[in-house]
Design a protein around this motif. Structure first.
Motif, short mmCIF file in Angstrom:
data_model
loop_
_atom_site.label_atom_id
_atom_site.label_comp_id
_atom_site.label_asym_id
_atom_site.label_seq_id
_atom_site.Cartn_x
_atom_site.Cartn_y
_atom_site.Cartn_z
N ILE A 233 9.85 4.47 16.20
CA ILE A 233 10.68 4.06 15.07
C ILE A 233 12.10 4.57 15.27
O ILE A 233 13.08 3.89 14.93
CB ILE A 233 10.10 4.59 13.75
N ILE B 83 2.11 0.61 10.51
CA ILE B 83 2.80 0.77 9.23
C ILE B 83 1.77 0.65 8.11
O ILE B 83 1.01 -0.31 8.06
CB ILE B 83 3.87 -0.33 9.02
N LYS C 182 10.55 -2.35 9.51
CA LYS C 182 9.10 -2.52 9.65
C LYS C 182 8.76 -3.81 10.37
O LYS C 182 7.94 -3.83 11.30
CB LYS C 182 8.44 -2.52 8.27
N TYR C 183 9.39 -4.91 9.95
CA TYR C 183 9.11 -6.21 10.58
C TYR C 183 9.52 -6.20 12.05
O TYR C 183 8.83 -6.76 12.90
CB TYR C 183 9.84 -7.33 9.84
N TYR D 139 14.50 6.21 1.04
CA TYR D 139 14.67 5.63 2.37
C TYR D 139 16.10 5.74 2.89
O TYR D 139 16.46 5.14 3.90
CB TYR D 139 14.24 4.16 2.41
N MET E 72 0.64 -4.00 10.34
CA MET E 72 1.35 -3.55 9.14
C MET E 72 0.55 -3.98 7.91
O MET E 72 0.23 -5.15 7.74
CB MET E 72 2.75 -4.15 9.10
N PHE F 253 4.19 5.13 10.41
CA PHE F 253 4.94 5.10 9.15
C PHE F 253 3.93 5.07 8.01
O PHE F 253 3.09 4.18 7.93
CB PHE F 253 5.82 3.84 9.12
N SER G 31 1.55 1.24 3.77
CA SER G 31 2.26 1.60 2.54
C SER G 31 1.39 1.29 1.32
O SER G 31 0.82 0.20 1.20
CB SER G 31 3.58 0.82 2.42
N CYS H 270 0.71 -3.42 3.75
CA CYS H 270 1.41 -2.93 2.56
C CYS H 270 0.67 -3.42 1.32
O CYS H 270 0.65 -4.63 1.04
CB CYS H 270 2.86 -3.42 2.53
N ASP I 5 12.69 -2.01 5.27
CA ASP I 5 11.75 -3.13 5.30
C ASP I 5 12.00 -4.03 6.51
O ASP I 5 11.06 -4.49 7.16
CB ASP I 5 11.85 -3.95 4.01
#
Length: 348
Positions: free
Chosen positions: A26, A192, A12-13, A315, A169, A215, A194, A171, A9
């Protein structure tokens, strides 16, 4: 971020907010982040957690960090408090770049729209699954880079999400997600994405338009059964793919539904976590040697728990292969690609 947060996590940021400079992949970001985390641990600013894929922070350090963020401005954070719409009547809305609401009781629901012209990150973690996002909600936050919604009713995805053209991103986790998800295909800058643990009924063909995606996490989506043919193969920049604990029906040959052979087109893929129902669906192209990490189960997934086999935590940086063959199925000896995975695995 919470105590015992996942390193992935934080990764990701770092990627979408350009916290680590000079990286484009990545893989590069992981290497630099590992170095940074070690330095912070050596300085006692971060601590080891209960698992190697997590980190934690002492309460004193965490409180000091939050205090600095508040003093510098632009940061609105609330946790487990009751909120009415008065929280929106903040002075100088132009200064706010982060709004993060963690398990708050949002009494009046969300307003029809919000206007924060410099907002970069918006997060709602929620345990009231009746909370809905109004249709025009995102029209006043078009500079957004990160959108994190947890535990929200998205049976109708708000049309205004298409206004978030700079979003990197997205999520939507532990959410109920409707069938108008195709609108997300227009968010061309997403890196990203999710849907982890969400009630995701379909995976629209339009998501194949996300050509910058690096991702993708569709793990623990128990209602996801179909991925259209040639969607995954279009995600040319995908580096990490997580599909643990779902019931996707892979087609052998892939004319209507996706086939696992499409993964061979993902030349940037470095991490893979997935389940394969049987050896017949296993892709013939041996692309696995290019993976840095993989956690792959082949066969009857329920039998693994019965027999006491436990896959590594999600992960985690691991190379694990688990096979459960039907009685009398000995054709593994003719499967060169399986043998290759066995020879590379750290745990099998």
């Amino acid at each position: 971020m919470e105590h015992d947060s996942l390193i992935v996590d934080l990764l990701k940021y770092c990627i979408v907010l350009s916290i680590i400079e000079g990286v484009t992949t990545i893989r590069e970001a992981r290497v630099k982040l590992d170095v940074l985390i070690k330095r912070l641990k050596d300085a006692s600013l971060l601590l080891d957690s209960y698992s190697s894929n997590r980190f934690t922070m002492h309460d004193i350090v965490r409180d000091a960090t939050l205090s600095i963020a508040f003093k510098e401005g632009g940061f609105f954070y609330k946790r487990q408090v009751q909120l009415d719409n008065e929280w929106l009547n903040m002075d100088n809305v132009e200064k706010y770049t982060v709004i993060s609401l963690h398990y708050c009781d949002i009494v009046d629901g969300l307003p029809n729209s919000i206007n924060f012209p410099r907002l970069k990150l918006f997060c709602i973690e929620n345990n009231n699954h009746s909370l809905r996002i109004p249709d025009k909600f995102f029209e006043g936050i078009t500079e957004l880079r990160v959108l994190l919604l947890v535990g929200i009713d998205l049976s109708h995805v708000p049309p205004s999400i298409k206004c978030l053209k700079k979003l990197r991103m997205l999520c939507l986790e532990q959410c109920v997600i409707g069938d108008n998800l195709s609108i997300i295909g227009g968010l061309k800058k997403l890196r990203i994405l999710s849907f982890s643990e969400s009630e995701l009924k379909g995976f629209p063909f339009e998501l194949g338009q996300l050509c910058k995606l690096q991702f993708l996490d569709i793990s623990n989506c128990s209602k996801l059964e179909v991925i259209p043919h040639n969607v995954i193969s279009c995600l040319n920049n995908l580096e990490e793919l997580y599909m643990r604990n779902n019931t996707v029906e892979w087609e052998i040959g892939g004319k209507t539904n996706a086939s696992l052979a499409e993964l061979s087109h993902l030349h940037q893929l470095k991490a893979l976590d997935m389940q394969i129902p049987d050896l017949d669906a296993f892709p013939k192209n041996a692309f696995f040697q290019a993976l840095d990490y993989y956690m792959i189960t082949v066969g009857d997934f329920k039998m693994f728990s019965v027999e006491g086999f436990k896959m590594p935590d999600q992960y985690k940086a691991s190379r694990t292969l688990a096979l459960h063959l039907k009685e009398g199925n000995n054709n593994i000896h003719s499967q060169k690609r399986i043998k290759l995975l066995f020879s590379q695995s750290e745990r099998s």
